[in-house]
Design a protein around this motif. Structure first.
Motif, PDB file in Angstrom:
ATOM      1  N   PRO A 164      27.272  38.809  77.530  1.00  0.00           N
ATOM      2  CA  PRO A 164      28.546  38.817  76.805  1.00  0.00           C
ATOM      3  C   PRO A 164      29.315  37.533  77.032  1.00  0.00           C
ATOM      4  O   PRO A 164      29.219  36.904  78.089  1.00  0.00           O
ATOM      5  CB  PRO A 164      29.286  40.004  77.430  1.00  0.00           C
ATOM      6  CG  PRO A 164      28.772  40.048  78.837  1.00  0.00           C
ATOM      7  CD  PRO A 164      27.330  39.610  78.763  1.00  0.00           C
ATOM      8  N   PHE A 165      30.045  37.122  76.016  1.00  0.00           N
ATOM      9  CA  PHE A 165      31.075  36.103  76.185  1.00  0.00           C
ATOM     10  C   PHE A 165      32.368  36.877  76.417  1.00  0.00           C
ATOM     11  O   PHE A 165      32.843  37.582  75.531  1.00  0.00           O
ATOM     12  CB  PHE A 165      31.209  35.247  74.926  1.00  0.00           C
ATOM     13  CG  PHE A 165      30.279  34.062  74.887  1.00  0.00           C
ATOM     14  CD1 PHE A 165      29.456  33.745  75.941  1.00  0.00           C
ATOM     15  CD2 PHE A 165      30.260  33.244  73.763  1.00  0.00           C
ATOM     16  CE1 PHE A 165      28.613  32.645  75.900  1.00  0.00           C
ATOM     17  CE2 PHE A 165      29.419  32.140  73.704  1.00  0.00           C
ATOM     18  CZ  PHE A 165      28.592  31.836  74.770  1.00  0.00           C
ATOM     19  N   ILE A 189      20.306  27.314  77.954  1.00  0.00           N
ATOM     20  CA  ILE A 189      21.606  27.119  77.316  1.00  0.00           C
ATOM     21  C   ILE A 189      21.980  28.353  76.503  1.00  0.00           C
ATOM     22  O   ILE A 189      21.151  29.233  76.262  1.00  0.00           O
ATOM     23  CB  ILE A 189      21.616  25.881  76.387  1.00  0.00           C
ATOM     24  CG1 ILE A 189      20.549  26.040  75.293  1.00  0.00           C
ATOM     25  CG2 ILE A 189      21.435  24.588  77.161  1.00  0.00           C
ATOM     26  CD1 ILE A 189      20.628  25.002  74.197  1.00  0.00           C
ATOM     27  N   SER A 190      23.211  28.364  76.053  1.00  0.00           N
ATOM     28  CA  SER A 190      23.655  29.361  75.092  1.00  0.00           C
ATOM     29  C   SER A 190      22.870  29.188  73.795  1.00  0.00           C
ATOM     30  O   SER A 190      22.662  28.074  73.326  1.00  0.00           O
ATOM     31  CB  SER A 190      25.151  29.159  74.829  1.00  0.00           C
ATOM     32  OG  SER A 190      25.535  29.763  73.625  1.00  0.00           O
ATOM     33  N   LEU A 191      22.421  30.285  73.204  1.00  0.00           N
ATOM     34  CA  LEU A 191      21.690  30.225  71.943  1.00  0.00           C
ATOM     35  C   LEU A 191      22.519  29.561  70.855  1.00  0.00           C
ATOM     36  O   LEU A 191      21.996  28.813  70.022  1.00  0.00           O
ATOM     37  CB  LEU A 191      21.278  31.642  71.518  1.00  0.00           C
ATOM     38  CG  LEU A 191      20.482  31.790  70.228  1.00  0.00           C
ATOM     39  CD1 LEU A 191      19.201  30.972  70.282  1.00  0.00           C
ATOM     40  CD2 LEU A 191      20.165  33.264  69.967  1.00  0.00           C
ATOM     41  N   SER A 203      32.036  26.112  79.639  1.00  0.00           N
ATOM     42  CA  SER A 203      31.658  25.078  78.671  1.00  0.00           C
ATOM     43  C   SER A 203      30.760  25.648  77.583  1.00  0.00           C
ATOM     44  O   SER A 203      30.646  25.064  76.494  1.00  0.00           O
ATOM     45  CB  SER A 203      30.933  23.919  79.370  1.00  0.00           C
ATOM     46  OG  SER A 203      29.691  24.326  79.912  1.00  0.00           O
ATOM     47  N   SER A 204      30.123  26.796  77.834  1.00  0.00           N
ATOM     48  CA  SER A 204      29.294  27.435  76.809  1.00  0.00           C
ATOM     49  C   SER A 204      30.158  28.054  75.716  1.00  0.00           C
ATOM     50  O   SER A 204      29.790  28.058  74.540  1.00  0.00           O
ATOM     51  CB  SER A 204      28.405  28.517  77.434  1.00  0.00           C
ATOM     52  OG  SER A 204      27.463  27.957  78.308  1.00  0.00           O
ATOM     53  N   ILE A 205      31.309  28.580  76.103  1.00  0.00           N
ATOM     54  CA  ILE A 205      32.195  29.228  75.135  1.00  0.00           C
ATOM     55  C   ILE A 205      33.102  28.222  74.429  1.00  0.00           C
ATOM     56  O   ILE A 205      33.551  28.458  73.307  1.00  0.00           O
ATOM     57  CB  ILE A 205      33.046  30.315  75.834  1.00  0.00           C
ATOM     58  CG1 ILE A 205      32.154  31.365  76.478  1.00  0.00           C
ATOM     59  CG2 ILE A 205      34.007  30.988  74.858  1.00  0.00           C
ATOM     60  CD1 ILE A 205      32.895  32.461  77.215  1.00  0.00           C
TER      61      ILE A 205
END
Length: 276
Positions: free
Chosen positions: A118-119, A84-86, A174-176
């Motif tokens: 990167p986002f 997952i995203s940190l 969905s991570s951002i």
């Protein structure tokens, strides 16, 4: 049903069902997910087909369609492993060290933790409201929001809103999305004239929505592909984000090598006893 039958068979045969508990259950994101794309690139979960390297995630991996589902799935399965995203990490799961390094904003900043991406944003509209919102995202006003959410801000520009009115549609990863929701709230405080609609999906869907002018801004949690860069969309980095490899809190594993993570997700390693 089949799994329950096997467990019952082991018990009837006088064998411990704990033998099965050593199986690893990899959990992956869906195709099109930016988090999956970044994970596959960073851990080289790929195979060579002709002149191309393609995603080699094991077909035995369970596929989830959002960060929230990924976390819940790993939290509820003792032998599961996912990513997952940190910034999305919570205390219902355990993030493992990679090559002995703890996943953290500090370690991404000092470059000791190399598992990050990167986002990105891809912009299809060029109007006063969109430009004002993008300027806010790249400002000192958004820096604290980004860092408090567990991500790494890369801009610190001064900002004063012209307070344009209208509506912005933001679509994609969905991570951002959780971070974008917080930025939306922050921007509304400086520009109450704006309406921002956020549509959660995945990075590829977001990009396609921007190309088709359905969305003004796409959220992309991976590097852009060549064809996307040629689409005419304006691009901007939102922030940097570490990726966390997560396991169930009951799992005794605390650290994994990059090579072991790769082998788990390609299906080469299938039980915890072989993990390094």
């Amino acid at each position: 049903m089949f799994k329950k039958y096997l467990v019952a068979l082991f018990v009837l045969c006088g064998l411990s069902s704990s033998l099965m508990a050593e199986n690893i259950y990899p959990i992956s994101r869906e195709m099109g997910s930016g988090t999956r794309g970044a994970f596959v690139d960073i851990f080289d979960v790929k195979k060579q087909i002709g002149n191309k390297k393609i995603d080699a995630t094991s077909k035995k991996a369970e596929v989830t369609n959002s960060t929230g589902v990924m976390i819940t799935t790993v939290a509820n399965s003792k032998n599961a492993i996912g990513y997952i995203s940190l910034g999305s990490l919570n205390d219902t799961v355990k993030a493992v060290k990679i090559d002995g390094v703890t996943p953290s904003v500090e370690n991404v900043n000092n470059k000791s933790y190399t598992v990050f991406r990167p986002f990105n944003l891809a912009v299809s509209s060029n109007n006063e409201l969109v430009n004002d919102f993008l300027a806010y995202i790249g400002s000192n006003l958004s820096k604290n929001i980004i860092q408090k959410a567990g991500y790494i801000a890369i801009y610190d520009n001064e900002f004063s809103s012209a307070k344009p009115s209208g509506k912005i549609v933001v679509a994609g990863s969905s991570s951002i999305t959780p971070l974008m929701e917080k930025l939306k709230e922050g921007y509304k405080l400086v520009n109450p004239n704006a309406t921002i609609e956020i549509q959660q999906s995945d990075s590829t869907t977001g990009i396609n929505s921007a190309i088709e002018k359905i969305a003004d801004i796409a959220m992309v949690s991976r590097e852009f592909k060549d064809n996307e860069l040629k689409s005419g969309l304006k691009t901007q980095i939102l922030a940097l984000d570490g990726l966390a490899v997560i396991v169930n809190k009951e799992n005794s594993i605390n650290s994994l090598s990059k090579e072991s993570v790769k082998k788990i997700f390609t299906g080469e390693i299938t039980d915890w006893n072989r993990v390094k």
